[in-house]
Motif scaffolding. Structure first.
Motif, PDB file in Angstrom:
ATOM      1  N   SER A 103      13.408   3.702   1.798  1.00 49.38           N
ATOM      2  CA  SER A 103      14.746   3.112   1.888  1.00 49.38           C
ATOM      3  C   SER A 103      15.252   2.781   0.482  1.00 49.38           C
ATOM      4  CB  SER A 103      14.720   1.849   2.748  1.00 49.38           C
ATOM      5  OG  SER A 103      13.888   0.870   2.166  1.00 49.38           O
ATOM      6  N   ALA A 104      16.554   2.774   0.335  1.00 49.49           N
ATOM      7  CA  ALA A 104      17.158   2.559  -0.981  1.00 49.49           C
ATOM      8  C   ALA A 104      16.845   1.176  -1.536  1.00 49.49           C
ATOM      9  CB  ALA A 104      18.676   2.755  -0.882  1.00 49.49           C
ATOM     10  N   ASP A 105      16.749   0.178  -0.665  1.00 46.78           N
ATOM     11  CA  ASP A 105      16.494  -1.184  -1.135  1.00 46.78           C
ATOM     12  C   ASP A 105      15.004  -1.523  -1.202  1.00 46.78           C
ATOM     13  OD1 ASP A 105      15.919  -1.216   1.524  1.00 46.78           O
ATOM     14  OD2 ASP A 105      17.224  -2.905   2.029  1.00 46.78           O
ATOM     15  N   LYS A 106      14.154  -0.528  -0.946  1.00 43.36           N
ATOM     16  CA  LYS A 106      12.693  -0.693  -0.996  1.00 43.36           C
ATOM     17  C   LYS A 106      12.181  -1.738   0.002  1.00 43.36           C
ATOM     18  CE  LYS A 106      12.458   2.077  -4.550  1.00 43.36           C
ATOM     19  NZ  LYS A 106      11.862   3.439  -4.458  1.00 43.36           N
ATOM     20  N   SER A 107      12.936  -1.972   1.065  1.00 38.75           N
ATOM     21  CA  SER A 107      12.527  -2.980   2.047  1.00 38.75           C
ATOM     22  C   SER A 107      11.320  -2.528   2.880  1.00 38.75           C
ATOM     23  CB  SER A 107      13.694  -3.308   2.984  1.00 38.75           C
ATOM     24  OG  SER A 107      14.137  -2.138   3.659  1.00 38.75           O
ATOM     25  N   ASP A 108      11.027  -1.235   2.870  1.00 39.60           N
ATOM     26  CA  ASP A 108       9.900  -0.722   3.648  1.00 39.60           C
ATOM     27  C   ASP A 108       8.643  -0.540   2.801  1.00 39.60           C
ATOM     28  OD1 ASP A 108      10.954   1.289   2.112  1.00 39.60           O
ATOM     29  OD2 ASP A 108      10.834   2.842   3.660  1.00 39.60           O
ATOM     30  N   ILE A 109       8.647  -1.106   1.604  1.00 41.30           N
ATOM     31  CA  ILE A 109       7.520  -0.891   0.697  1.00 41.30           C
ATOM     32  C   ILE A 109       6.214  -1.437   1.268  1.00 41.30           C
ATOM     33  CG2 ILE A 109       7.993  -3.028  -0.583  1.00 41.30           C
ATOM     34  CD1 ILE A 109       6.979  -1.614  -3.094  1.00 41.30           C
ATOM     35  N   TRP A 110       6.279  -2.558   1.982  1.00 35.32           N
ATOM     36  CA  TRP A 110       5.056  -3.175   2.493  1.00 35.32           C
ATOM     37  C   TRP A 110       4.419  -2.326   3.586  1.00 35.32           C
ATOM     38  CZ3 TRP A 110       2.488  -7.613   0.929  1.00 35.32           C
ATOM     39  CH2 TRP A 110       3.112  -8.351  -0.090  1.00 35.32           C
ATOM     40  N   TRP A 111       5.175  -2.059   4.653  1.00 38.01           N
ATOM     41  CA  TRP A 111       4.548  -1.380   5.776  1.00 38.01           C
ATOM     42  C   TRP A 111       4.245   0.080   5.474  1.00 38.01           C
ATOM     43  CZ3 TRP A 111       6.396   2.832   8.426  1.00 38.01           C
ATOM     44  CH2 TRP A 111       7.760   3.133   8.324  1.00 38.01           C
ATOM     45  N   ARG A 112       5.040   0.715   4.646  1.00 38.68           N
ATOM     46  CA  ARG A 112       4.743   2.115   4.317  1.00 38.68           C
ATOM     47  C   ARG A 112       3.470   2.231   3.471  1.00 38.68           C
ATOM     48  NH1 ARG A 112       7.884   6.016   6.015  1.00 38.68           N
ATOM     49  NH2 ARG A 112      10.047   5.567   6.613  1.00 38.68           N
ATOM     50  N   ASN A 113       3.251   1.313   2.565  1.00 36.79           N
ATOM     51  CA  ASN A 113       2.014   1.341   1.792  1.00 36.79           C
ATOM     52  C   ASN A 113       0.806   1.046   2.675  1.00 36.79           C
ATOM     53  OD1 ASN A 113       2.068   1.548  -1.420  1.00 36.79           O
ATOM     54  ND2 ASN A 113       4.030   0.681  -0.754  1.00 36.79           N
ATOM     55  N   ILE A 114       0.978   0.137   3.614  1.00 35.62           N
ATOM     56  CA  ILE A 114      -0.129  -0.213   4.512  1.00 35.62           C
ATOM     57  C   ILE A 114      -0.574   0.988   5.344  1.00 35.62           C
ATOM     58  CG2 ILE A 114      -0.700  -1.564   6.579  1.00 35.62           C
ATOM     59  CD1 ILE A 114       0.911  -3.861   5.353  1.00 35.62           C
ATOM     60  N   PHE A 115       0.382   1.827   5.744  1.00 34.55           N
ATOM     61  CA  PHE A 115       0.059   2.952   6.625  1.00 34.55           C
ATOM     62  C   PHE A 115       0.071   4.316   5.947  1.00 34.55           C
ATOM     63  CE2 PHE A 115       1.862  -0.243   9.625  1.00 34.55           C
ATOM     64  CZ  PHE A 115       0.714  -0.437  10.381  1.00 34.55           C
ATOM     65  N   GLU A 116       0.616   4.415   4.732  1.00 36.60           N
ATOM     66  CA  GLU A 116       0.773   5.733   4.112  1.00 36.60           C
ATOM     67  C   GLU A 116       0.140   5.854   2.740  1.00 36.60           C
ATOM     68  OE1 GLU A 116       4.909   6.716   4.189  1.00 36.60           O
ATOM     69  OE2 GLU A 116       5.106   6.392   6.353  1.00 36.60           O
ATOM     70  N   ASN A 117      -0.197   4.766   2.108  1.00 33.78           N
ATOM     71  CA  ASN A 117      -0.837   4.790   0.793  1.00 33.78           C
ATOM     72  C   ASN A 117      -2.359   4.850   0.982  1.00 33.78           C
ATOM     73  OD1 ASN A 117      -1.946   4.250  -1.718  1.00 33.78           O
ATOM     74  ND2 ASN A 117      -0.447   2.696  -2.265  1.00 33.78           N
ATOM     75  N   PRO A 118      -3.017   5.946   0.596  1.00 38.03           N
ATOM     76  CA  PRO A 118      -4.467   6.065   0.819  1.00 38.03           C
ATOM     77  C   PRO A 118      -5.279   4.916   0.217  1.00 38.03           C
ATOM     78  CG  PRO A 118      -3.542   8.178   0.186  1.00 38.03           C
ATOM     79  CD  PRO A 118      -2.458   7.169   0.000  1.00 38.03           C
ATOM     80  N   THR A 119      -4.876   4.429  -0.940  1.00 37.63           N
ATOM     81  CA  THR A 119      -5.595   3.317  -1.571  1.00 37.63           C
ATOM     82  C   THR A 119      -5.507   2.064  -0.712  1.00 37.63           C
ATOM     83  OG1 THR A 119      -5.187   4.159  -3.805  1.00 37.63           O
ATOM     84  CG2 THR A 119      -5.721   1.830  -3.599  1.00 37.63           C
ATOM     85  N   THR A 120      -4.304   1.745  -0.258  1.00 36.50           N
ATOM     86  CA  THR A 120      -4.108   0.562   0.573  1.00 36.50           C
ATOM     87  C   THR A 120      -4.811   0.712   1.917  1.00 36.50           C
ATOM     88  OG1 THR A 120      -1.930   0.379  -0.449  1.00 36.50           O
ATOM     89  CG2 THR A 120      -2.367  -1.048   1.419  1.00 36.50           C
ATOM     90  N   VAL A 121      -4.765   1.900   2.475  1.00 36.53           N
ATOM     91  CA  VAL A 121      -5.412   2.159   3.762  1.00 36.53           C
ATOM     92  C   VAL A 121      -6.920   1.946   3.656  1.00 36.53           C
ATOM     93  CG1 VAL A 121      -6.026   4.010   5.372  1.00 36.53           C
ATOM     94  CG2 VAL A 121      -3.639   3.682   4.693  1.00 36.53           C
ATOM     95  N   GLN A 122      -7.526   2.453   2.569  1.00 32.96           N
ATOM     96  CA  GLN A 122      -8.968   2.238   2.414  1.00 32.96           C
ATOM     97  C   GLN A 122      -9.282   0.759   2.207  1.00 32.96           C
ATOM     98  OE1 GLN A 122     -12.337   2.685  -0.788  1.00 32.96           O
ATOM     99  NE2 GLN A 122     -11.416   4.703  -0.485  1.00 32.96           N
ATOM    100  N   PHE A 123      -8.468   0.075   1.407  1.00 29.99           N
ATOM    101  CA  PHE A 123      -8.689  -1.348   1.162  1.00 29.99           C
ATOM    102  C   PHE A 123      -8.589  -2.156   2.456  1.00 29.99           C
ATOM    103  CE2 PHE A 123      -6.966  -5.569   0.038  1.00 29.99           C
ATOM    104  CZ  PHE A 123      -8.020  -6.049  -0.722  1.00 29.99           C
ATOM    105  N   ASP A 124      -7.578  -1.847   3.266  1.00 26.72           N
ATOM    106  CA  ASP A 124      -7.410  -2.553   4.535  1.00 26.72           C
ATOM    107  C   ASP A 124      -8.602  -2.306   5.462  1.00 26.72           C
ATOM    108  OD1 ASP A 124      -4.999  -3.484   3.646  1.00 26.72           O
ATOM    109  OD2 ASP A 124      -3.790  -2.012   4.738  1.00 26.72           O
TER     110      ASP A 124
END
Length: 447
Positions: free
Chosen positions: A320-341
């Motif tokens: 999204s343009a305002d980066k409001s989805d940065i949290w949930w997208r990283n939680i589910f789409e960022n491999p680093t965050t996914v492994q950490f979780d």
């Protein structure tokens, strides 16, 4: 009462309790069965009590679901899941039988992004290897459906299902059918041509659809295992008075379950069961994003307990343009965050399992819990240790197929032990209670 049993053909020296009690509709529970006059209740009015064969069938179905989960994991690890490009529920049972048919299937695969981006040098013989892996996974899924629906119809027609079972089993049957459709929906996400237009894209299925497919399989397995084991335990309670590993459990279970310490322990086990399921589900995101190939060390990640915040919540994953989805997208789409979780959930699950096990050594709780529950708490903690070792080994050795498959199987086994622990504190079903009361009163009148 004994003469009534003999008159209706429901009593024999080797058969102490009836599986069926008439064909007329009846309530699953009637207070009359638990009154002091229960021995005067006609046998035809007693509720249906499912025989052990029903429980055995459900446990066998659960074993097949366990197998398909493991085979599905191996299919993904060997990158075989995209080798079959069509979903043919009926005709797809047979693999190609001639050279011409194999060439036709191979040509279909050549049109996929996976072939064009990764496997463009694969031979027909190599294609057969991955094809058979995916084909075996799909055929096993069909066998589960047949092996469930046919016995279900048989037991229903024979009126050997307790009042609540038909509705629950029908839901499981629908879930089996939905799994096939969901599996194909998942595969389609890895066959889309848009992958060819995305720079750096890797041909693989959507991690969201993979998690939904695996999560549904876990729910199906848990439902079959819980229901099957509960059916067998109800039979043993009704016939022998066994409950919680106690020979006289029929006389003690109410007092045990009413104990506030036992009630609190049961709530903790329910929470632990949910935590085990959530951890397994997070593993699906790790698998879908190949996140296990990052940070192959433990307990640190890049020499620290957690990666930098700008890596865990990378703005590049926001859409999204305002980066409001940065949290949930990283939680589910960022491999680093996914492994950490997944690491955090796994550690939390292990600590929670250890806490439940440790609580059984509290003198007050230990005196209140039935023997079976104490043994199963030990088994759950032992399985948690095995699963942690498998997970760490899989990570350190860069996700080898045997270890990764064992780790996925371990998640099912851990769920199994925790479910068994939960069932050990289950109150007997109404039908089992009715039959136990009737049988007990019958024995009193014959002595």
């Amino acid at each position: 009462m004994l003469s009534a049993f003999r008159k209706n053909g429901l009593w024999s020296p080797s058969r102490n309790i009836a599986f069926r009690a008439g064909t007329a509709p009846r309530r699953a529970f009637d207070p009359r069965f638990f009154s002091s006059n229960a021995a005067d209740v006609p046998v035809s009015e007693l509720p249906v009590l499912s025989p052990p064969s029903v429980g055995g069938w459900l446990l066998g179905s659960a074993v097949l679901v366990f197998a398909v989960i493991v085979v599905g994991g191996v299919t993904r690890l060997t990158e075989s899941g995209l080798s079959i490009t069509e979903w043919r529920p009926i005709t797809g049972v047979l693999p190609p039988l001639s050279r011409a048919e194999w060439e036709k299937e191979f040509d279909k695969y050549k049109a996929t992004p996976e072939f064009k981006l990764l496997n463009h040098s694969i031979t027909l013989e190599e294609f057969k290897d991955i094809f058979y892996m995916e084909w075996g996974h799909r055929v096993l899924g069909r066998l589960i459906g047949i092996g469930f629906v046919v016995p279900f119809a048989y037991f229903a027609l024979r009126k050997q299902l307790t009042a609540a079972l038909p509705r629950n089993l029908f839901g499981m049957a629908l879930l089996i059918g939905a799994q096939g459709a969901l599996g194909w929906y998942m595969v389609k996400s890895g066959l889309e041509d848009s992958l060819l237009e995305t720079p750096g894209a890797v041909p693989r299925v959507s991690q969201y659809r993979l998690a939904a497919h695996l999560g549904t399989a876990f729910v199906l397995y848990a439902g079959m295992f819980y229901t099957g084991l509960a059916t067998i335990m109800d039979w043993r309670f009704a016939k022998k008075g066994l409950w919680g590993g106690l020979q006289d459990g029929a006389a003690q279970w109410k007092d045990i379950l009413a104990n506030p310490h036992v009630r609190k322990f049961a709530r903790n086990v329910k929470g632990l069961t949910g935590l085990v399921f959530l951890t397994a589900l997070s593993g699906a995101f790790v698998a879908g994003l190949d996140a296990g190939l990052l940070y192959n060390e433990f307990p640190l990640m890049g020499g620290r307990l957690a990666p930098p915040a700008n890596e865990l919540f990378d703005p590049a994953y926001a859409k999204s343009a305002d980066k409001s989805d940065i949290w949930w997208r990283n939680i589910f789409e960022n491999p680093t965050t996914v492994q950490f979780d997944h690491r955090c959930l796994a550690i939390t699950t292990y600590v929670a399992t250890a806490a439940v096990y440790a609580s059984t050594f509290n003198p007050v709780i230990r005196a209140a819990l039935p023997p079976l529950t104490k043994r199963l708490a030990t088994g759950a903690f032992a399985m948690a240790n095995v699963q942690v070792l498998l997970g760490i080994s899989t990570l350190l050795y860069l996700v080898p197929i045997p270890l990764a498959a064992m780790h996925q199987a371990g998640s099912v086994m851990l769920l199994t032990t925790v479910l068994h622990l939960l069932i050990s504190l289950r109150r007997p079903g109404a039908a089992a209670q009715a039959w136990r009361q009737a049988l007990r009163n019958t024995k009193r009148t014959t002595h």
